[in-house]
Design an enzyme around this catalytic site. Structure first.
Site, PDB file in Angstrom:
ATOM      1  N   SER A 116      64.951  15.648 -20.539  1.00  0.00           N
ATOM      2  CA  SER A 116      64.959  15.253 -21.898  1.00  0.00           C
ATOM      3  C   SER A 116      63.615  14.738 -22.389  1.00  0.00           C
ATOM      4  CB  SER A 116      65.641  13.560 -21.724  1.00  0.00           C
ATOM      5  OG  SER A 116      67.045  13.596 -21.397  1.00  0.00           O
ATOM      6  N   GLU A 141      68.153   2.706 -15.670  1.00  0.00           N
ATOM      7  CA  GLU A 141      68.787   3.516 -16.615  1.00  0.00           C
ATOM      8  C   GLU A 141      70.320   3.171 -16.811  1.00  0.00           C
ATOM      9  OE1 GLU A 141      68.597   7.774 -15.578  1.00  0.00           O
ATOM     10  OE2 GLU A 141      68.728   8.576 -17.686  1.00  0.00           O
ATOM     11  N   SER A 189      76.354  11.475 -13.450  1.00  0.00           N
ATOM     12  CA  SER A 189      77.685  11.848 -13.946  1.00  0.00           C
ATOM     13  C   SER A 189      78.556  10.626 -13.609  1.00  0.00           C
ATOM     14  CB  SER A 189      78.267  13.261 -13.689  1.00  0.00           C
ATOM     15  OG  SER A 189      78.805  12.945 -12.258  1.00  0.00           O
ATOM     16  N   ASN A 190      79.653  10.468 -14.647  1.00  0.00           N
ATOM     17  CA  ASN A 190      80.516   9.514 -14.268  1.00  0.00           C
ATOM     18  C   ASN A 190      81.470   9.611 -13.023  1.00  0.00           C
ATOM     19  OD1 ASN A 190      79.528   8.440 -16.503  1.00  0.00           O
ATOM     20  ND2 ASN A 190      81.490   8.083 -17.576  1.00  0.00           N
ATOM     21  N   GLU A 191      81.326  10.789 -12.630  1.00  0.00           N
ATOM     22  CA  GLU A 191      82.295  11.065 -11.306  1.00  0.00           C
ATOM     23  C   GLU A 191      81.454  10.531 -10.241  1.00  0.00           C
ATOM     24  OE1 GLU A 191      81.879  13.322 -13.745  1.00  0.00           O
ATOM     25  OE2 GLU A 191      83.954  13.400 -14.307  1.00  0.00           O
ATOM     26  N   GLN A 241      61.668  12.755 -18.883  1.00  0.00           N
ATOM     27  CA  GLN A 241      61.936  12.710 -17.328  1.00  0.00           C
ATOM     28  C   GLN A 241      62.240  14.084 -16.746  1.00  0.00           C
ATOM     29  OE1 GLN A 241      64.781  13.720 -16.320  1.00  0.00           O
ATOM     30  NE2 GLN A 241      66.260  13.654 -18.094  1.00  0.00           N
ATOM     31  N   SER A 279      66.535  16.539 -12.579  1.00  0.00           N
ATOM     32  CA  SER A 279      67.511  17.510 -12.156  1.00  0.00           C
ATOM     33  C   SER A 279      66.559  18.978 -12.016  1.00  0.00           C
ATOM     34  CB  SER A 279      68.362  17.840 -13.337  1.00  0.00           C
ATOM     35  OG  SER A 279      69.275  16.830 -13.554  1.00  0.00           O
TER      36      SER A 279
END
Lengths: 309, 387
Positions: free
Chosen positions: B160, B243, B366-368, B125, B128
């Site tokens: 990745s 995802e 991100s979890n944020e 992928q 970013s």
């Protein structure tokens, strides 16, 4: 294999949610708090909705539904912070009587003329019973001294399961109240709910609540099916629901700030019911130990191929 | 709600179990994040394909078995039961594959899905960029139309599998005047196209699983664009949903970890703290909760429903569960936790797993960001900066 809650089940729960939202709002909790906690008119409304007969077989004038249906409605009772002893009588007492083959009172229970105070050795009180009164932190709970040595494990499982179901509903309601307050309360020129410090705490509550729910429904089905491991699943439900409700209660009061510490804001009714149910029908430690004994003790098969063991 | 498997489902489980037990490598493979490990994991993809297990839910015409989501869950449970290797092609089969299934043309499905299911083409992928991480709409790599090609110039990072993979997918700015979510296009590209330079990035553990990608006037045919030009953001959000939601992390992975953690606890029971004991019980509870939720989501999808922003709840839950389980294992291992190999020569998979688990709350958004999405789209709180 199908974990789906059917459209009928969800529609029934929604009907009850709407009914309670319309007839049992915070103003009713305040009236009960001032005027003696119980109101025959509220009870009659629940009877007229068929809820006292939900688990009573059709032959005895009930609806003959199952524990998953009852758990979904118990969650709605939690959401509304219902004070009347519907869950104890109709969702715990009725299946307990049926399990013992005692069907004599079922028609009267369905008709709403008999209530069943549930005494068990695990609790130092009996709710909605009689005798010497005890005072709960929850102003709408009517507790009495109990010297009962009943240790029936099925009664305990039913009551712990329905406590868990109420706790996820209570948690949902507290989360909703905190979200609404976060949208409305303005500081530093914006609603406080726009701040990530608030958002992230409430999102963590949402995670805890949403992942507790399927544990509760799964436990209800396991108990309904008479699965040998049902007690472990009930304990899992009680721990997960308690943790979700306690996290949400503490987060919700924090989001409300000083207002959350007042009697004026409604939150405290839900918070206190959560505290009460968290300890009722087996503490967190009691239920954790039952899971521990099964999982670490090796009596329950674990691993990916044993999801529904 | 019926929590019993049908005889057909039980027979399918037996079939998967028999095949897995006969074919899964006896020793754990070396990490995917190095050349040797990558090659052995690709070889495993091809072994899987030889049994027609590449992607069981896809139609047979695209290399699958046409199975439903419950069968997929059974397959995954048996996959993790025997500790089968991580999927080298997870970016392909779990993310890009479902995206092509939803947005691709018939020709694209034929061209890309079958080689993906067969493990012949391994996908990386490329989301970013140095200036666009959590804020993915800040993407600036350009793909400018020139006849029947796009000419890509720019840079991607944290890609990745890109150190070793064959193809990549990502979103690029096809309208140079556009801003934020508009003017982006989802493009698939051969990583060996002239003008692409891969620079492997050494990760926390010292190996090189992801890479930077530099694009210097890379010519990619327009037929490699997925959905329409300018549709990239919507397509990417669908991919991100796959995802974070159902597919990338099936529950079997975490249930297997919880089971290994219970076994580890039993070995270290004498010196373990009561807190570690509770954490082990919690691991079982949380991995089971995740499984119940996944079965419920699968049932909902099979009944015609969709997953939306709830995928964010999922991603927060599994990533934080995985980190917590590995943290507990590290505590139980005590002074042995730092060893890459134990004194009996076996690999310390808990250490490797702990390091990897630290990436979980970061990758796939991100979890944020997931907590923002949860708060804004599920709970209805005002957007950041709203006045």
């Amino acid at each position: 294999m199908d974990m789906l809650l059917t459209e009928d089940q969800l529609a029934l729960a929604e009907t009850i949610r709407d009914y309670l939202a319309g007839t049992h709002g915070p103003e009713v909790l305040r009236r009960l708090d001032a005027d003696g906690n119980r109101d025959p008119a509220i009870w009659q409304g629940l009877v007229d909705m068929g809820l006292t007969g939900l688990l009573v077989p059709e032959a005895q004038g009930g609806l003959g539904m199952g524990l998953v249906d009852a758990a979904l409605i118990a969650a709605e009772c939690g959401r509304a912070c219902l004070a009347e002893p519907l869950v104890d009588t109709a969702f715990v007492g009725v299946p307990w009587l049926i399990m013992q083959g005692k069907t004599g009172q079922l028609a009267d229970i369905a008709a709403g003329t008999v209530k069943l105070p549930l005494a068990h050795a695990i609790n130092p009180w009996v709710a909605d019973g009689e005798g010497t009164a005890l005072k709960s932190v929850d102003p709408l709970r009517n507790l009495f001294v109990s010297a009962n040595d009943n240790n029936d494990p099925y009664l305990l499982d039913l009551a712990a399961l329905m406590s868990a179901a109420q706790l996820v509903g209570l948690a949902d309601a507290m989360l909703h109240q905190a979200v609404e307050y976060g949208k409305m309360r303005t500081q530093f020129g914006q609603p406080i709910g726009a701040f990530q410090a608030i958002k992230h705490q409430l999102a963590s509550c949402a995670v805890a609540v949403e992942f507790a729910k399927p544990v509760v429904w799964q436990a209800a089905q396991a108990l309904q099916d008479g699965r040998g491991s049902a007690s472990v699943h009930v304990s899992h439900a009680k721990v997960a629901a308690t943790d979700a409700a306690m996290l949400t209660a503490e987060t919700a009061i924090q989001v409300h700030g000083a207002m959350g510490y007042t009697y004026e804001v409604d939150l405290h009714f839900w918070m206190k019911r959560s505290w009460a149910l968290a300890g009722a029908w087996g503490t967190r430690a009691f239920h954790l130990k039952r899971i521990d004994e099964a999982v670490l003790g090796g009596t329950l098969p674990i691993g990916p191929e044993h999801t529904f063991a | 709600m019926h929590l019993d498997y049908t005889p057909e489902q039980q027979a399918f489980r037996a079939e998967v179990r028999a095949w897995m037990e006969a074919h899964v490598p006896k020793e754990p493979l070396v990490t995917l994040e190095c050349r040797e490990g990558y090659d052995s994991h690709v070889a495993w993809e091809r072994t899987l394909a030889s049994g027609n297990w590449g992607m069981v839910t896809w139609p047979e015409s695209y290399g699958g078995r046409g199975l439903d989501l419950i069968q997929w869950l059974i397959f995954e449970e048996e996959y993790f039961r025997v500790g089968a290797p991580n999927r080298a092609n997870q970016n392909g089969i779990f993310l890009l594959g479902p995206t092509i299934m939803e947005f691709g043309t018939e020709e694209q499905k034929k061209r890309f899905l079958t080689p993906m299911a067969k493990g012949e083409v391994i996908w990386a992928q490329a989301w970013s960029e140095p200036g666009a991480g959590s804020d993915m709409a800040a993407i600036s790599s350009k793909a400018i139309r020139d006849g029947d090609h796009y000419v890509i110039t720019g840079q991607k990072t944290w890609s990745s599998r890109a150190a070793f993979a064959d193809w990549g997918f990502g979103i690029f700015r096809t309208d140079p005047e556009s801003k934020r979510h508009k003017g982006l296009t989802f493009i698939l590209f051969d990583l060996n196209t002239p003008g692409i330079t891969r620079r492997p990035i050494r990760q926390l553990h010292g190996d090189t699983g992801f890479a930077e990608l530099f694009f210097d006037e890379v010519r990619v045919p327009v037929e490699n664009c997925l959905a329409g030009e300018g549709e990239g953001w919507n397509v990417a959000m669908a991919t991100a949903g796959f995802e974070r939601g159902l597919m990338l992390r099936s529950p079997g992975r975490f249930q297997a970890t919880a089971k290994r953690l219970v076994e580890l606890y039993r070995k270290h029971e004498a010196e373990a703290s009561p807190a570690a004991r509770e954490a082990v019980t919690q691991a079982w509870m949380a991995s089971q909760a995740y499984a119940y939720n996944t079965y419920a989501v699968a049932a909902k999808i099979m009944a015609g429903g969709k997953i939306g922003a709830e995928a964010s709840l999922n991603k927060i839950f599994w990533s934080e569960l995985d980190r917590a389980m590995h943290r507990t294992a590290m505590q139980l291992l005590g002074a042995a936790a730092e060893l890459k190999r134990f004194d009996d020569g076996t690999m310390n998979q808990w250490l490797e797993g702990y390091i990897f688990s630290l990436s979980g709350p970061i990758y796939a958004g991100s979890n944020e960001v997931q907590r923002n999405i949860t708060a804004e789209r599920l709970l209805g709180l005002p957007r950041v900066g709203a006045g």
